[in-house]
Design an enzyme around this catalytic site. Sequence first.
Site, mmCIF file in Angstrom:
data_model
loop_
_atom_site.group_PDB
_atom_site.id
_atom_site.type_symbol
_atom_site.label_atom_id
_atom_site.label_comp_id
_atom_site.label_asym_id
_atom_site.label_seq_id
_atom_site.Cartn_x
_atom_site.Cartn_y
_atom_site.Cartn_z
ATOM 1 N N SER A 222 0.933 -1.222 -0.128
ATOM 2 C CA SER A 222 -0.018 0.071 0.046
ATOM 3 C C SER A 222 0.785 1.139 -0.181
ATOM 4 O O SER A 222 1.853 1.436 -0.949
ATOM 5 C CB SER A 222 -0.872 -0.249 1.320
ATOM 6 O OG SER A 222 -2.070 0.844 1.093
ATOM 7 N N GLU A 342 -9.408 -5.835 -4.363
ATOM 8 C CA GLU A 342 -8.934 -4.832 -3.426
ATOM 9 C C GLU A 342 -9.860 -3.819 -2.723
ATOM 10 O O GLU A 342 -9.712 -3.681 -1.516
ATOM 11 C CB GLU A 342 -7.847 -3.921 -4.445
ATOM 12 C CG GLU A 342 -6.610 -4.530 -5.069
ATOM 13 C CD GLU A 342 -5.483 -4.630 -3.912
ATOM 14 O OE1 GLU A 342 -5.621 -3.931 -2.885
ATOM 15 O OE2 GLU A 342 -4.442 -5.061 -4.368
ATOM 16 N N HIS A 443 -7.515 -5.781 -0.066
ATOM 17 C CA HIS A 443 -6.426 -5.131 0.234
ATOM 18 C C HIS A 443 -5.890 -5.526 1.620
ATOM 19 O O HIS A 443 -6.738 -5.851 2.387
ATOM 20 C CB HIS A 443 -6.761 -3.729 0.320
ATOM 21 C CG HIS A 443 -5.610 -2.704 0.269
ATOM 22 N ND1 HIS A 443 -4.730 -2.591 -0.790
ATOM 23 C CD2 HIS A 443 -5.384 -1.835 1.254
ATOM 24 C CE1 HIS A 443 -3.948 -1.525 -0.551
ATOM 25 N NE2 HIS A 443 -4.060 -1.286 0.732
#
Length: 536
Positions: A222, A342, A443
Site C-alpha cells: 500500500s 482490493e 487489500h
Amino acid sequence: MHAHMVKRWAATAAATLLALAPTIGTAQAQEARGQGLDGPGCRAVTSLGRVRGVAQDGRCAFLGVPYAAAPTGANRFRPPQPAAPWRGTLAATEAKPGCPEDLSAGGEGVEDCLHLNVWAPRTGGGPKPVMVFLHGGADELGSAEDAVYDGGRLAVRGDAVVVNLDYRLGILGWTELGGLDPAYAGSGNNGLRDERAALEWVHRHIAGFGGDPSDVTVFGQSAGAVSISATLAGDHPERLFRRAIIESGPGYLVHTADSARRTAQHVFTTGGITSVADLDRLTTRQLLDLQQQAQGGLSGPAAAVFFGPYIDGSLVPGPVVERIAAGSAREVDVMAGSNENETDYWALFNPAVLDLPLSAYRTLPAVLADRKQQMYDHYAANRPGLAEGRVVNAMLTDQTERVPTLRLAEAQSHWRPTHVYQFDWHVPYVPGLPAAQNLGAAHTLELPFVFGGLDLGAFPRGAATVAEQRPALTRLSDRMMGAWTDFARCGEPGWPAYTPDARATRIWDLEPTVQYAPHDDERALWDAYDFPDWAF
C-alpha cells in the site's frame, strides 16, 4: 491485523543523500562485512556501537534500533539526521513506539520514532540476503510494531535478514512547508527521506547482523509500496536496493507538485497557519487534531491519498511510470502485484461500499465517462449473476490497483526481468450473508501469508477459517514466503517473467497457478486512461 489502519486510504537533503549513495556497499560495508552475529548470544557489531537483541525460536530479534536522530526540536519538519554512536552496548530487546498516527487509530506514537527492527536467523554461513519492509497505512497510519509485520518467520523460512521500520506520518512527514518558508522546501517528502535514511543505515550496518549489504531487497504494501514506486523513479535507485517488491501500491498514486501544494495549503487554511513557527508551536496531539480537521468532510480519492510522496523534481524527478519506462530503474529487479478484490477492504469500515451502484461511480475519468455503461456491461458479462455493486468494485479495483500495477510492470519489463502476481485466495463465501460479510481477496489480505503469521482476525470468519484450514493455508503461506525470499536471493520467484506479449502472472490461491494475460480484455478497456494523480 490492521483494522485500525484504514479510515482513509493511502531538496538539499536529496542532494546529500545522493552524495552519500555512491559510498554505500563500499568502504563501510567492507569494514563491517563478515562481522555477523557476535558470539553465542544475540549480539551484533556496528560502527555505531554494539547491539544486544533477544533470542526468538532460532533467530535473533533486534528491536527499536535508531537509524536516524530523533526528528524533534530543531529537527522537527527537517530531513532525517544521522544517528549518533552510543557508548557500551545498546539493548534492543523491546519494540519502541511508532510514529504519531491519525487520531482514528488512537493517536498513538511518539515523535522520536525513527527506529527499525532486525530479525536475523542463527543458521551461520555467509552473508544473507536482506529484506527491508515499508508498512502501509495511507502515510498517516500504521507502525512497524504491528504484529502482522513481525519478520521472524520470514527470516527463518528464507534464511534472510529481515528489517522493518517506522517513518514519519501525516503532517510530520508528508506536508510541504516550502510555501511557508523556502528553507523547508521538500519537507513534503520527509517520510520518503526517512525511508531512504533507513536503507542507507542498512547498507552501512547490516553486515553486523549477518546481512549482505550488496543484496538488499525492499518490499512494501500500500503506502509503503507507493514509496518504493516513487524511489524507483529517482536517480540511481540501485544504490539503495538491488530488488523491489511492490504490493498493491502503484506509482500513479504519487502526487504531483501542484497537488502537494494544494494539500499543504488546505492544512494551513484549516489551522490558520501562516508560518512554520505556527506549526512548531503545536504539540503532537494538536498536530493530530489539525490533521483530522483538515481531512474532515473529504471523501473518495482525496481522502484516501491525502498524504504521500510527491514529484519534487529532485528526490522524485518526474512521473513514476514515465521515469521507469525511460530506464530510471534499469538496474533493479522488480516484482509487483495486487489482490483480486482490493476495494472489498473498505467494506470492513463501510459496508455500503459493496453496494455502490454504477450511477455513483464518479471517479471514472472524463476520458472514459462516455464508456461507463459499456465498460460495466463488459465486466458484468464476465461475472454472470454478480450484483451490481460487486461489478462496480471489480472496475474500481482495476482502476486503482491492478491496471496501474501492470503499467508499471510493463514499463520495467523493457529493462529488467519483471514478475507479476495476483493474490486470489479469500475466506470462503457463505450464501445468504450480506455482501460485507463475504469479502473477496481484499487489500492487505496477502500480508499474513507473506509474513507467515496467518492472523486473519480482521476479516469476517477469518480466524475460524484459519482454524479449519490451517494445513492448507500454511502451505500457501510457505510457498509465498519462499517466493518472496527466493526473489530477494536471486531475482527469480519461481514463475516466468512478465512481458507485454505473454503477461505471465502468478495466481496465489490454495493451488497456485500461472496464467497468461488474465482478464486481459478488461485491462485493455483502460488503455485510453493515463491514471493521473488523485490527490486533493
